[in-house]
Design an enzyme around this catalytic site. Structure first.
Site, PDB file in Angstrom:
ATOM      1  N   GLY A 137       0.809  -1.211   0.000  1.00 23.00           N
ATOM      2  CA  GLY A 137       0.000   0.000   0.000  1.00 23.00           C
ATOM      3  C   GLY A 137       0.842   1.261   0.000  1.00 23.00           C
ATOM      4  O   GLY A 137       0.314   2.360   0.063  1.00 23.00           O
ATOM      5  N   CYS A 138       2.140   1.093  -0.066  1.00 22.60           N
ATOM      6  CA  CYS A 138       3.052   2.238  -0.118  1.00 22.60           C
ATOM      7  C   CYS A 138       3.584   2.373  -1.545  1.00 22.60           C
ATOM      8  O   CYS A 138       3.815   1.372  -2.221  1.00 22.60           O
ATOM      9  CB  CYS A 138       4.219   2.031   0.845  1.00 22.60           C
ATOM     10  SG  CYS A 138       3.738   1.880   2.572  1.00 22.60           S
ATOM     11  N   ALA A 139       3.779   3.599  -1.972  1.00 26.96           N
ATOM     12  CA  ALA A 139       4.293   3.837  -3.323  1.00 26.96           C
ATOM     13  C   ALA A 139       5.744   3.391  -3.442  1.00 26.96           C
ATOM     14  O   ALA A 139       6.184   2.961  -4.505  1.00 26.96           O
ATOM     15  CB  ALA A 139       4.172   5.315  -3.670  1.00 26.96           C
TER      16      ALA A 139
END
Length: 136
Positions: free
Chosen positions: A49-51
């Protein structure tokens, strides 16, 4: 309910009036943080869920929560450092009571992070809360 380490970051931010200086301060916090051991950068510690690439390695000892972390992005390393200041040393049973959104709001982070970075921070907080709930 914030740790002394987090309160020190709040105090530092009070002296930094312009967001660019605050942003640089967050990056400097990340640079000062020890890197996570490469052996701990495994799928089990990766935060989805992190870029950018993010790993959190939680440790619960004696009922106290702490974690180490790392990222391939400087600003995210800094955000991990801020979250470490917020959560490290908190009794595991109290992690769920920490209102991270409100505490980070005291730093003005809510308004100044991109949507992707905000999602990443939420994902990190969810991971921290999930791990703490498993150990509480």
């Amino acid at each position: 309910m914030a740790t002394q380490a987090f309160e020190e970051i709040v105090e530092d931010f009070e002296f930094l009036e312009d967001w660019e200086d605050r942003y640089r301060h967050v990056i400097d916090q990340g640079k000062a943080m020890a890197p996570l051991d490469e052996a701990l950068k495994v799928p089990a510690t990766k935060v989805h869920g992190c870029a950018s690439q993010v790993w959190l390695h939680p440790i619960v000892e004696g009922g106290v929560f702490r974690f180490d972390g790392d990222s391939d992005a400087l600003i995210v390393r800094g955000l991990i450092s801020v979250l470490r200041a917020l959560y490290n040393g908190v009794p595991v049973a109290q992690i769920g009571q920490v209102d991270a959104r409100a505490e980070l709001g005291r730093l003005g982070l809510n308004e100044h992070l991109s949507a992707q970075r905000s999602n990443g921070v939420r994902s990190m907080i969810e991971r921290i809360r999930d791990v703490a709930a498993e150990h509480a």
